[in-house]
Design an enzyme around this catalytic site. Structure first.
Site, PDB file in Angstrom:
ATOM      1  N   GLU A   6      86.320  45.020  60.924  1.00 58.07           N
ATOM      2  CA  GLU A   6      86.300  46.265  61.703  1.00 58.07           C
ATOM      3  C   GLU A   6      87.686  46.459  62.308  1.00 58.07           C
ATOM      4  O   GLU A   6      87.978  46.000  63.417  1.00 58.07           O
ATOM      5  CB  GLU A   6      85.246  46.234  62.816  1.00 58.07           C
ATOM      6  CG  GLU A   6      83.823  46.222  62.330  1.00 58.07           C
ATOM      7  CD  GLU A   6      82.836  46.315  63.472  1.00 58.07           C
ATOM      8  OE1 GLU A   6      83.201  46.801  64.555  1.00 58.07           O
ATOM      9  OE2 GLU A   6      81.686  45.878  63.280  1.00 58.07           O
TER      10      GLU A   6
ATOM     11  N   GLU B 118      78.190  40.734  65.191  1.00 58.27           N
ATOM     12  CA  GLU B 118      78.861  40.257  66.408  1.00 58.27           C
ATOM     13  C   GLU B 118      77.897  39.462  67.289  1.00 58.27           C
ATOM     14  O   GLU B 118      77.801  39.672  68.501  1.00 58.27           O
ATOM     15  CB  GLU B 118      79.417  41.432  67.208  1.00 58.27           C
ATOM     16  CG  GLU B 118      80.581  42.124  66.564  1.00 58.27           C
ATOM     17  CD  GLU B 118      81.347  42.995  67.566  1.00 58.27           C
ATOM     18  OE1 GLU B 118      80.716  43.619  68.419  1.00 58.27           O
ATOM     19  OE2 GLU B 118      82.591  43.025  67.508  1.00 58.27           O
TER      20      GLU B 118
HETATM   21  C1  LIG Z   1      82.318  49.368  74.212  1.00 58.53           C
HETATM   22  C2  LIG Z   1      82.215  48.816  72.856  1.00 58.53           C
HETATM   23  C3  LIG Z   1      80.846  48.306  72.582  1.00 58.53           C
HETATM   24  C4  LIG Z   1      80.924  47.172  71.610  1.00 58.53           C
HETATM   25  N1  LIG Z   1      81.179  47.661  70.235  1.00 58.53           N
HETATM   26  C5  LIG Z   1      82.220  47.259  69.516  1.00 58.53           C
HETATM   27  S1  LIG Z   1      83.370  46.386  70.086  1.00 58.53           S
HETATM   28  N2  LIG Z   1      82.202  47.495  68.177  1.00 58.53           N
HETATM   29  C6  LIG Z   1      81.872  46.417  67.255  1.00 58.53           C
HETATM   30  C7  LIG Z   1      80.515  46.679  66.656  1.00 58.53           C
HETATM   31  O1  LIG Z   1      80.266  45.727  65.633  1.00 58.53           O
HETATM   32  C8  LIG Z   1      80.451  48.067  66.044  1.00 58.53           C
HETATM   33  O2  LIG Z   1      79.128  48.281  65.609  1.00 58.53           O
HETATM   34  C9  LIG Z   1      80.832  49.126  67.084  1.00 58.53           C
HETATM   35  O3  LIG Z   1      79.917  49.109  68.156  1.00 58.53           O
HETATM   36  C10 LIG Z   1      82.244  48.822  67.609  1.00 58.53           C
HETATM   37  C11 LIG Z   1      82.734  49.879  68.581  1.00 58.53           C
HETATM   38  O4  LIG Z   1      82.711  51.124  67.943  1.00 58.53           O
END
Ligand SMILES: CCCCNC(=S)N1C[C@H](O)[C@@H](O)[C@@H](O)[C@H]1CO
EC number: 3.2.1.-
Length: 654
Positions: free
Chosen positions: A264, A186
């Protein structure tokens, strides 16, 4: 070198047809077919239905159990990260043993007939400490993480030159089960937007893994612009409440042809201490999956089994203020933290069965559960009583306080000590400017607990003391930011504290090795607490107890305790924070416990206040959705016999 073939016993698990038909390495392929918007596996159309689980959140002895349950659920692939900080604890020091044996985990996945989508980072997010980056990177305070900063890239290159050759033989076309590899994580959600960094990573992966392996990126819809890169297959992530059509339409702007992929698909969500427990409904999650499978998309469900943030490994986020992730990573996932199938699993399996064959045969039953207690713990002593044992190398001295990173303390706790230079007759304000407590500070004067200072809370304490009084501040690292701002999340006292009008200087820093002490506790003749009254603040409590019958999975409940750390037979179960919730119990895998009368030992480090009755109990169900007030009401409402259902395990002595 092709991966070593599965052991004969385990290879029986692989369908004979697969073993016989397994094409030789030279005919194996996994590619994108842009003419027909699909994947091809060995030349045949292929769609993966995958689930995420993290080997670093599941003890190795439980890997096979979880993987077989995922296979039985109808998955044909799994997806997992590789946390850099889990494998390179110090620069140039590597650990791939025991529950860090990545190759063993790949082999277990192969034995469960599961393909692998690997996400080696270097940054992984995952609510994991510092998003998987090692905190020793911050010993260069100016380093710009996740950019083409030469210091950062040098460390990344050095790490990947160790890791990637290990996984090379496991690439699908080399005879292994890894069908694709994600670059970064991301990246479009990170403010840097440094394309030369992403190009550097892509070049490194190609140089070390060759041209055949499919490399891809994953971003939320808003991150595709900065997260995608020419030459890397673009995928997206979103959950059941998001607009699939809109997001896949946006994705087509980046990948006009090839299979649609949601890397995801959120089956649940993470929990923060002090916030409500997160859930996602079975109906919403199954409906969203079915809609994607109808489109022919390949999907990875994040998480399919969440597991646990044992030890100090949880990460943190900034949601207006600093929020730490809970010890449980249950994630309301189809397979619960304790490895039990949920209604969500069976519902998802039904959906998958409409699109592809799911294995027959019974799913292993839920694991045996155990209730025990209540156990009454005894006071071992105040943390300060063990300072020499907790910091055998002695303190580091400095005019100003130093951070965890500066003294090379990665996680856990550090004690900061100074002496009062003049007598303070009146309660006098004490605080750390610029939000400089990272993350919680337990303050003592001459060993007497004064209270807590917390990151993001503009609170002050009011202290008194005499010339030479000891001012001790125990600082807890509650987990480095795993998502959010570009700023590096240093830990400790980031500014010198102020008492009244005085900036306090002349500090001693004691990095504490608590786990070593707890592990070897039984070898030491520990000082008994010589005072009648129990001390307050950071104190160790303990209890040795037998389990007369067989053992089962269980959930440690600490009613009335405030916040601290727990060890069972020397294994660091993680943090508890009963006062905050929503998690009220800690998962205890049965393999940690000794059966049939052998002695077990529980050790607590309570950081704030001990209950009048220093008791704990082991329940046969988790409590993950209770804030303290709600929880207290709930416990009070339990019938007396429910609470005393198990035989009291009170033993004479300890
Ligand atoms: C508050 C969410 C923090 C951002 N993380 C997000 S959107 N996500 C996408 C990320 O790639 C994954 O590792 C996880 O961290 C998942 C949430 O479980």
């Amino acid at each position: 070198m092709a991966p070593k073939k599965p052991s004969c016993l385990r290879s029986l698990l692989l369908p004979l047809s697969l073993t016989l038909l397994l094409p030789q390495a030279d005919t194996r392929s996994f590619i994108v077919d842009r003419d027909h918007d699909r994947f091809l596996l060995d030349g045949a159309p292929f769609r993966y239905v995958s689930g995420s689980l993290h080997y670093f959140r599941v003890p190795r002895v439980l890997w096979a159990d979880r993987l077989l349950k995922m296979r039985w659920s109808g998955l044909n692939a799994i997806q997992f990260y590789v946390p850099w900080n889990y494998h390179e604890p110090q620069p140039g020091v590597y650990n791939f043993n025991g529950s860090r044996d990545l190759i063993a985990f790949l082999n277990e996945a192969a034995l469960a007939n599961l393909l692998v989508i690997l996400r080696p980072g270097p940054y992984i997010c995952a609510e994991w400490e510092m998003g998987g980056l090692p905190s020793w990177l911050l010993r260069k305070p100016e380093i710009r993480l996740r950019t083409s900063d030469p210091d950062f890239l040098a460390a990344v290159d050095s790490w990947f030159k160790v890791l990637l050759p290990k996984i090379y033989p496991w690439l699908y076309h080399n005879g292994g089960n890894i069908i694709s590899i994600q670059v970064e994580n991301e990246y479009g959600s990170y403010g840097a937007c440094d394309f030369s960094y992403m190009r550097h990573l892509a070049g490194l992966f190609r140089a070390l893994l060759g041209e055949k392996i499919l490399l891809f990126t994953t971003d939320g819809p808003e991150g595709l612009k900065c997260g995608s890169l020419q030459g890397l297959y673009t995928t997206v992530d979103f959950g059941p409440a998001d607009n699939m059509t809109k997001i896949f339409t946006l994705l087509r702007k980046y990948e006009p042809h090839g299979p649609l992929v949601n890397s995801e698909y959120y089956t649940g969500w993470l929990d923060y201490w002090g916030q409500n427990h997160s859930t996602r409904s079975v109906s919403a999650v199954t409906k969203g999956l079915e809609n994607m499978l109808k489109l022919g998309a390949s999907v990875n469900m994040y998480m399919f089994h969440g597991g646990t943030n044992f030890g100090y490994w949880n990460g943190a986020d900034k949601k207006g203020r600093f929020l730490s992730i809970t010890t449980s990573y249950d994630y309301d996932a189809p397979i619960s933290e304790a490895g039990d199938p949920t209604t969500k699993l069976f519902a998802l399996r039904d959906v998958i069965s409409k699109f592809q064959e799911v294995p027959l045969g019974p799913l292993p039953p839920p694991s045996p559960k155990m209730m025990l207690g209540p156990l009454t713990l005894h006071l071992v002593g105040h943390l300060l009583a063990f300072l020499d044992l907790l910091c055998p190398s002695g303190p580091i001295r400095s005019i100003l306080p130093m951070t965890f990173e500066a003294v090379k303390q990665d996680r856990g706790f550090m004690l900061y000590r100074t002496y009062m230079t003049h007598t303070i007759f009146e309660p006098t304000p004490f605080w750390v400017p610029n939000n400089g407590v990272h993350d919680r500070a337990y303050v003592m004067v001459d060993g007497v607990f004064q209270g807590v200072l917390e990151r993001n809370m503009r609170d002050k304490l009011f202290l008194m003391g005499k010339v030479g009084s000891k001012l001790d501040i125990l600082v807890e690292n509650m987990g480095r930011l795993s998502f959010g701002s570009n700023s590096s999340d240093f830990k400790g006292l980031l500014e010198p504290p102020i008492l009244g009008q005085t900036i306090l200087t002349q500090w001693m820093m004691f990095p504490l090795k608590i786990d070593n002490l707890v592990k070897w506790w039984f070898l030491l003749q520990l000082p008994k607490w010589p005072y009648p009254q129990a001390p307050s603040g950071p104190t160790f409590y303990s209890k040795t107890f037998p389990i007369l019958g067989s053992v089962g999975d269980t959930f440690l409940h600490l009613p009335g305790w405030t916040k601290g750390q727990v060890w069972i037979n020397g294994f660091n179960l993680g943090r508890y924070w009963t006062k905050q919730g929503p998690q009220q119990t800690l998962y205890v895998p049965r393999f940690l416990l000794f059966p049939r009368g052998a002695l077990n030992k529980i050790t607590l480090l309570e950081l704030e206040n001990v209950p009048l009755q220093p008791q704990v109990q082991f329940l046969d169900k988790p409590i993950l959705n209770s804030t303290s007030t709600l929880h207290r009401t709930r416990i009070n409402s339990l019938s007396a016999d429910t609470l005393s259902a198990s035989e009291p395990m009170e033993l004479s002595g300890h």
